[in-house]
Scaffold this active site. Structure first.
Site, mmCIF file in Angstrom:
data_model
loop_
_atom_site.group_PDB
_atom_site.id
_atom_site.type_symbol
_atom_site.label_atom_id
_atom_site.label_comp_id
_atom_site.label_asym_id
_atom_site.label_seq_id
_atom_site.Cartn_x
_atom_site.Cartn_y
_atom_site.Cartn_z
ATOM 1 N N CYS A 73 0.831 -1.207 0.000
ATOM 2 C CA CYS A 73 0.000 0.000 0.000
ATOM 3 C C CYS A 73 0.867 1.259 0.000
ATOM 4 C CB CYS A 73 -0.918 -0.042 1.222
ATOM 5 S SG CYS A 73 -1.752 1.500 1.612
ATOM 6 N N CYS A 76 0.135 3.707 2.815
ATOM 7 C CA CYS A 76 0.608 3.129 4.084
ATOM 8 C C CYS A 76 2.108 3.398 4.254
ATOM 9 C CB CYS A 76 0.360 1.625 4.119
ATOM 10 S SG CYS A 76 -1.371 1.134 4.056
#
Length: 149
Positions: A73, A76
Site C-alpha cells: 500500500c 501506508c
C-alpha cells in the site's frame, strides 16, 4: 488516590510481559521487570499475531493506537514515518502499534478493515475511534488526543 489506582499495566514491546507502573512514573523511562528493556521507545510496536495483539489491547491500561496497513500500500508506506513521529509525541500516554493486514489477515477480518491505512484507537480493550486514510504526524497526534478527551 490509593496506591493500587495509581498503578497501570503496561505491556512490554519486547517480551510481551505485563508490567505494573506507577502512573506518575510513565514519563520517567520505566524498564520491563522481566527483560530490563525500556517500556517506551518512541517507536511503534509491530503486532505479528492475534495473541500479541490481544495482549496489547487487552492488558495495556494506556490507550493503544493501531495502524492497520499492508506492505504493498503506497499511502501506508507514505504514512509510516509520520506514524513513527507520532509515537515519539504520544508515548508514554499512548502505545502505538502496527498490524500488517497481509500477514495477520484474521485481525483485518475481525475488525472489518475495508481500506488501508486505517487507524483504530483502543481504550480499555475496546475500540473507541477509527479513521481511514493517510495522515501526517501532527494530524495523527491531534486526532488521537481529540478522541481521548
Amino acid at each position: 488516590m490509593t496506591e493500587t489506582s495509581s498503578m497501570v499495566h503496561v505491556v512490554c514491546p519486547h517480551c510481551q510481559t505485563t508490567n505494573r507502573v506507577a502512573r506518575g512514573q510513565l514519563g520517567s523511562a520505566p524498564d520491563c521487570g522481566k527483560c530490563k528493556q525500556p517500556l517506551f521507545t518512541g517507536h511503534s510496536v509491530a503486532l505479528g499475531d492475534e495473541t500479541g495483539f490481544d495482549r496489547h489491547i487487552g492488558r495495556n491500561q494506556i490507550p493503544v493506537l493501531v495502524d492497520f496497513w499492508a506492505p504493498w500500500c503506497g499511502p501506508c508506506r507514505t504514512m509510516a514515518p509520520a506514524f513513527e513521529q507520532a509515537a515519539a509525541q504520544l508515548e508514554p500516554q499512548v502505545r502505538l502499534a502496527k498490524v500488517d493486514t497481509e500477514a495477520v489477515q484474521s485481525l483485518a477480518a475481525r475488525f472489518n478493515i475495508r481500506s488501508i491505512p486505517t487507524l483504530a484507537l483502543f481504550v480499555g480493550g475496546r475500540e473507541v475511534a477509527r479513521q481511514a486514510g493517510a495522515m501526517g504526524a501532527a494530524d495523527i497526534a491531534r486526532w488521537t488526543r481529540q478522541h481521548l478527551g
